[in-house]
Scaffold this active site. Structure first.
Site, PDB file in Angstrom:
ATOM      1  N   ASP A 143       0.841  -1.209   0.000  1.00 43.85           N
ATOM      2  CA  ASP A 143       0.000   0.000   0.000  1.00 43.85           C
ATOM      3  C   ASP A 143       0.870   1.251   0.000  1.00 43.85           C
ATOM      4  OD1 ASP A 143       0.653  -1.109   2.457  1.00 43.85           O
ATOM      5  OD2 ASP A 143      -0.994  -0.181   3.520  1.00 43.85           O
ATOM      6  N   ASP A 177      -0.347  -7.248 -10.216  1.00 44.67           N
ATOM      7  CA  ASP A 177      -1.447  -6.885 -11.101  1.00 44.67           C
ATOM      8  C   ASP A 177      -1.838  -5.416 -10.882  1.00 44.67           C
ATOM      9  OD1 ASP A 177      -3.425  -7.315 -12.954  1.00 44.67           O
ATOM     10  OD2 ASP A 177      -4.861  -8.123 -11.521  1.00 44.67           O
TER      11      ASP A 177
END
Ligand code: NAD
Length: 425
Positions: free
Chosen positions: A285, A309
């Site tokens: 994150d 991804d």
């Protein structure tokens, strides 16, 4: 005479002067884009090697075209050809709805065990971007391609399998989690062997290309035994296998405890000056912030499948979107590689000759680099850059630029080829 590319037991390629390279034309916008791209490839090879080398392109079937022709989405013959000819290239494929195959791309990756999904992300001057300094992004992602939640081990809410699994988890493993009635379960396998081979490929790439760092991007703060282990195995590998070529943040931490922070900083600085690859880690994150705030701090990224991804698309958006971001799926141990557009089939635009072929063109650049035909890559990159600098672009870029000239897919290829003509060799 045209011949096969071969690879030895170390995955090193032997490329003849006229290699046979299978291609999958792709569905939807695939044919428009492939036709444009292959002309660019052939002209660039001719420009670079003046008749001494060329590619013999061999069409193989997959996707809608295969289904319409022979009633199969991914014929065994096509997989065999990709295995036999070692290196291939493909356009986007329709994902069949229903009928056993989750995704043709995933099936190809699994069949050839293409464990690295490689995505270089750098900005070409003039390409529209949503950020102020897209040129600060110059990264290459090594995304693990065969494990993680992508393994597809999932159980539907309410199924017998979920009932059994939850009772095993609670009764045998004393898992204290309040499973609700309608709960689905997905399994996230992450192996040491799978992580190590991916991270090894990333570190070797950094060493070979003189890049300053490899960042292990993970979510190990929460998923300690999967993502956390990925990070730990990465540090272990780096320190054991490349002791003279890397310096890790793990070593920095140890030195800090043993000798104090300033000694640790001195060692890091010395390693940087020596040109060692710095192996660091970032929580996923935070990394998504860092690519916007401090992209210059990152060069090679090694990460698990799902993180990879998200990160690939976020970075692709910064440098110009999926119309221009290239990709490859590679098994560095066997040499097998499939180069591919990162976008889908955009079916609404099929046969309109309007879409951007740059993703396939730049996937071709990756392929020629992989073959060791760097002269071809340089010819293509220089001509593509010039064409975009001249603001002669397809509709996706045209809509975001002022004073640009709108070109069709085929005209964009013509413009790139035209810009090869005056290049010095
Ligand atoms: P998509 O990438 O096909 O299209 C989304 C949008 O992106 C398009 O409407 C278009 O506006 C834009 N776009 C895509 N390619 C472009 C290009 N070359 N130039 C300019 N603009 C471009 O995604 P989707 O609509 O979610 O998927 C359509 C089909 O493609 C589905 O069947 C999907 O499963 C498949 N797919 C295949 C691949 C692959 O083969 N690698 C990847 C993604 C999706």
């Amino acid at each position: 005479m045209a011949d096969r590319i071969t690879s030895n037991e170390k995955g090193q390629l032997s490329v003849p002067a006229v290699p046979i390279i299978p291609f999958i034309i792709g569905d939807g916008i695939g044919p428009d884009i492939w036709k444009a791209s292959v002309r660019v490839f052939d002209h660039a090879i001719e420009k670079a090697y003046v008749g001494k080398r060329r590619v013999e392109w061999k069409e193989i079937l997959a996707g809608q075209k295969a289904y319409d022709t022979i009633g199969e989405w991914l014929p065994d013959e096509s997989i065999s050809a990709m295995r036999n000819y070692v290196v291939s290239i493909k356009g986007p494929l329709t994902t069949p709805v229903g009928g056993g195959i989750r995704s043709l791309n995933v099936a190809i990756r699994q069949a050839l065990d293409l464990y690295v999904c490689q995505r270089p992300l750098s900005w070409i001057k003039g390409v529209p971007s949503p950020v102020k300094h897209p040129g600060d992004v110059d990264m290459i992602i090594f995304r693990e391609n065969t494990e993680d939640i992508y393994a597809g081990i999932e159980f539907e809410a309410g199924s017998e399998a979920v009932k059994k699994l939850t009772s095993i988890l609670m009764d045998t493993f004393a898992i204290d989690y309040p499973f609700k009635k309608e709960t689905a379960i997905g399994i996230k396998p992450v192996s040491k062997a799978g992580s190590v081979r991916l991270i090894r490929a990333a570190i070797e790439y950094a060493i070979q290309h003189g890049l300053p760092s490899v960042s292990l991007v993970h979510k190990g703060n929460i998923m300690k035994y999967t993502e956390g282990a990925f990070k730990n195995w990465g540090y272990e590998l780096a320190e054991e296998v490349y002791p003279d070529k890397v310096f890790t943040w793990n070593q920095w931490e140890k030195l800090k405890v043993e000798a104090g922070e300033s000694a640790a900083n001195d060692a890091l600085k010395a390693a940087e000056e020596e040109g060692r690859v710095i192996i660091k880690d970032v929580i996923a994150d935070n990394f998504l912030q860092q690519i916007l705030l401090n992209p210059k701090d990152y060069a090679v990224i090694a990460t698990l499948n799902l993180n990879g991804d998200y990160i690939s698309d976020a970075l692709a958006a910064i440098v110009g979107g999926i119309g221009i971001a290239p990709g490859a799926n590679i098994n560095y141990s066997t040499g097998h590689a499939v180069f591919e557009a990162t976008h889908g089939t955009a079916p609404r635009f099929a046969d309109t000759d309007t879409m951007n072929p740059s993703s396939v063109i730049l996937s071709g650049v990756m392929m020629f680099d992989y073959l060791g035909w760097r002269e071809v890559s340089e010819v293509i990159k220089t001509a593509l850059r010039k064409t975009i600098n001249e603001k002669r672009v397809t509709v996706d870029f045209f809509n975001q630029m002022s004073d640009a000239t709108l070109l069709k897919t085929s005209e964009f290829a013509d413009a790139i080829i035209g810009n090869m003509a005056h290049q010095q060799k």
